[in-house]
Each structure stands twice: as structure tokens, then as C-alpha cells.
Design a protein around this motif. Structure first.
Motif, short mmCIF file in Angstrom:
data_model
loop_
_atom_site.label_atom_id
_atom_site.label_comp_id
_atom_site.label_asym_id
_atom_site.label_seq_id
_atom_site.Cartn_x
_atom_site.Cartn_y
_atom_site.Cartn_z
N THR A 22 -57.33 -70.90 21.30
CA THR A 22 -56.33 -71.72 20.63
C THR A 22 -54.97 -71.02 20.60
OG1 THR A 22 -56.85 -70.88 18.42
CG2 THR A 22 -58.09 -72.80 19.20
N CYS A 23 -53.95 -71.83 20.49
CA CYS A 23 -52.57 -71.32 20.43
C CYS A 23 -51.82 -72.19 19.43
CB CYS A 23 -51.95 -71.41 21.82
SG CYS A 23 -50.43 -70.47 22.02
N GLN A 24 -51.19 -71.54 18.48
CA GLN A 24 -50.43 -72.27 17.46
C GLN A 24 -48.97 -71.86 17.51
OE1 GLN A 24 -51.23 -71.60 13.12
NE2 GLN A 24 -51.51 -73.82 13.12
N ALA A 25 -48.10 -72.86 17.58
CA ALA A 25 -46.66 -72.61 17.59
C ALA A 25 -46.10 -72.63 16.17
CB ALA A 25 -45.96 -73.65 18.45
N SER A 26 -45.06 -71.86 15.95
CA SER A 26 -44.47 -71.78 14.61
C SER A 26 -43.61 -73.00 14.27
CB SER A 26 -43.63 -70.50 14.48
OG SER A 26 -42.59 -70.49 15.44
N GLN A 27 -43.35 -73.83 15.29
CA GLN A 27 -42.67 -75.10 15.05
C GLN A 27 -43.06 -76.07 16.14
OE1 GLN A 27 -38.73 -73.08 15.40
NE2 GLN A 27 -38.18 -74.83 16.73
N ASP A 28 -42.70 -77.32 15.96
CA ASP A 28 -43.06 -78.37 16.90
C ASP A 28 -42.48 -78.08 18.29
OD1 ASP A 28 -42.85 -82.03 16.70
OD2 ASP A 28 -43.51 -80.71 18.32
N ILE A 29 -43.36 -77.99 19.29
CA ILE A 29 -42.90 -77.76 20.66
C ILE A 29 -43.31 -78.93 21.57
CG2 ILE A 29 -42.82 -75.24 20.48
CD1 ILE A 29 -45.48 -75.19 22.07
N ARG A 30 -43.62 -80.08 20.94
CA ARG A 30 -44.04 -81.26 21.71
C ARG A 30 -45.23 -80.88 22.58
NH1 ARG A 30 -38.20 -82.81 24.01
NH2 ARG A 30 -38.29 -80.59 24.52
N ASN A 31 -45.13 -81.07 23.89
CA ASN A 31 -46.21 -80.61 24.78
C ASN A 31 -45.69 -79.58 25.77
OD1 ASN A 31 -44.68 -82.29 26.39
ND2 ASN A 31 -46.43 -83.06 27.56
N ASP A 32 -44.65 -78.82 25.33
CA ASP A 32 -44.00 -77.86 26.22
C ASP A 32 -44.74 -76.52 26.23
OD1 ASP A 32 -40.68 -79.02 25.22
OD2 ASP A 32 -42.16 -79.87 26.62
N LEU A 33 -45.99 -76.58 26.70
CA LEU A 33 -46.85 -75.41 26.65
C LEU A 33 -47.62 -75.26 27.94
CD1 LEU A 33 -48.29 -73.47 24.17
CD2 LEU A 33 -50.18 -74.64 25.26
N ASN A 34 -47.72 -74.03 28.40
CA ASN A 34 -48.44 -73.71 29.62
C ASN A 34 -49.50 -72.65 29.35
OD1 ASN A 34 -46.48 -75.32 31.09
ND2 ASN A 34 -45.10 -73.57 30.86
N TRP A 35 -50.50 -72.59 30.22
CA TRP A 35 -51.55 -71.58 30.14
C TRP A 35 -51.64 -70.83 31.47
CZ3 TRP A 35 -54.13 -70.45 25.70
CH2 TRP A 35 -54.11 -71.39 24.67
N TYR A 36 -51.78 -69.51 31.37
CA TYR A 36 -51.86 -68.63 32.54
C TYR A 36 -53.11 -67.76 32.45
CZ TYR A 36 -46.91 -69.79 32.94
OH TYR A 36 -45.73 -70.47 33.04
N GLN A 37 -53.58 -67.37 33.61
CA GLN A 37 -54.67 -66.40 33.74
C GLN A 37 -54.10 -65.16 34.40
OE1 GLN A 37 -57.39 -66.68 37.20
NE2 GLN A 37 -59.01 -67.01 35.69
#
Lengths: 107, 121
Positions: A22-37
Motif C-alpha cells: 500500500t501507498c498513502q499520499a499526504s494529500q489528494d493526488i487524484r490518480n497521479d501515481l506510478n509503481w516501479y520494480q
């Protein structure tokens, strides 16, 4: 700055297991999130963009979901090549920020 | 195919300078924002700087602002990071990264191979 809190920081799992990070942002970031390996000694590799979109060529056992402040990343059936460190990253605003990483180890 | 090939790392004394380069091929560099990201030994990823497709906009992490300068030469398909007044805490592997869309920020779909910068006396 937007803080990204990723958990757990590490986990042990067996081949074939389902794993969720899981990843929680400290404020609303809409869906501007990526995942990397990232594997040792290598550059990160993009797996999921815009919270839930699978990058071309990435196996479908990887998935992402969430919007706003709460996001998750799942490997439906862990394979030997999936043991690595995973990072979330927000791009909603500068400075871009990454989660602290989750190291997935073999049980 | 898309490639980002980095050069310029090494060992440098505190207070000295170093310039990193990132040579792009397989895509039109002038269409994309480009970033530098670093990773200290055994640590996570830290964003360093971004430059817009035409070089008109640049942004920096507070930790490097005033000491590092990002630039690009689209005619040479090359991105740069000039690092001045280096500190021991700048020791890291530095990666250049391409944004996946025609925007300043987004997902990093291609990365350089990384180059190690060690700041030590």
C-alpha cells in the motif's frame, strides 16, 4: 511537499502467494501515481502508471488500484523473478516524491 | 529502440564539481521532459531535477537547489546535470529518466543505466 507512506517496508512471501503493498499520499493526488520494480544494481522498471494502468509488456499478475490518497499494488501470484524492491511515486506536483520502498524477499 | 546512456560519474572531493551526461537515442528527445533521480547507497529513490522539453522550465529538489543545474542540448540528443559544490551526502547512483508522455511530469518509462557519484576526501 507530498509525502508518500509505503507499507510494509519489507515482506517475506512464497512463490505463488498473493502480495499487496500500500501507498498513502499526504494529500489528494487524484490518480497521479506510478509503481516501479527495482532489482539490485539495476535501474527501476515501470510496472503501473496512472494508478491502475499496466505498462506495455508487464505481466498481468501485476495490478494497481486506488485514487485520492490511498493506493495499492498487488502481485496475484508471486514468481521467482518478482523478488525485488517496489516503489510508488507521485507526480501530481513537484517535487516528485517516492515511497520508501518495499523489499519483497523469498520465504 | 529507446536508449539512455549515461556517462560522467566518478570520485570527487567535497566542494568540487562534476557533470553527468545522458545520451538519448531511439526517440525524439525534444518532445519530452527529462528528469534526474538519485539513489544513495542502500537507500530509496530521490527525485533531483526536471527540465521541460524545450529547456524553458527547470525545477529542483531543495537538497540540490543552487548547486545543481539541469540542461539539455536537443541538437545533440543529450541531457546534462552539472553538479557544483558537491557534498558527501550527494554520494549516490544518479539516473536520467524519460517521461512517458509529452509533459513535464508523469511516469518514467525509460531510465539510464545509472552512474555512481562518490563525494569523499
Amino acid at each position: 511537499d507530498i509525502q508518500m507512506t509505503q507499507s510494509p517496508s519489507s515482506l517475506s512471501a512464497s512463490v505463488g502467494e498473493r502480495v499487496t503493498i500500500t501507498c498513502q499520499a499526504s494529500q489528494d493526488i487524484r490518480n497521479d501515481l506510478n509503481w516501479y520494480q527495482q532489482k539490485p544494481g539495476k535501474a527501476p522498471k515501470l510496472l503501473i502508471y496512472d494508478a491502475s494502468n499496466l505498462e506495455t509488456g508487464v505481466p498481468s499478475r501485476f495490478s494497481g488500484s486506488g485514487s485520492g490518497t490511498d493506493f495499492s499494488f498487488t502481485v496475484s501470484s508471486l514468481q521467482p523473478e518478482d523478488f525485488a524492491t517496489y516503489y510508488c511515486q507521485q507526480y501530481d506536483s513537484l517535487p516528485l516524491t517516492f515511497g520508501g520502498g518495499t523489499k519483497v524477499e523469498i520465504k | 529502440q529507446v536508449q539512455l546512456v549515461q556517462s560522467g560519474g566518478g570520485v570527487v572531493q567535497p566542494g568540487r564539481s562534476l557533470r553527468l551526461s545522458c545520451a538519448a537515442s531511439g526517440f525524439t528527445l525534444s518532445n519530452y521532459g527529462m528528469h534526474w533521480v538519485r539513489q544513495a547507497p542502500g537507500r530509496g529513490l530521490e527525485w533531483v531535477a526536471v527540465i521541460s522539453y524545450d529547456g524553458s522550465n527547470k525545477y529542483y529538489a531543495d537538497s540540490v537547489k543552487g548547486r545543481f543545474t539541469i540542461s539539455r542540448d536537443n541538437s545533440k540528443n543529450t541531457l546534462y546535470l552539472q553538479m557544483d559544490n558537491l557534498r558527501p551526502e550527494d554520494t549516490a547512483v544518479y539516473y536520467c529518466a524519460k517521461v512517458s508522455r509529452i509533459a513535464v511530469a508523469g511516469a518514467f518509462d525509460y531510465w539510464g543505466q545509472g552512474t555512481l557519484v562518490t563525494v569523499s576526501s
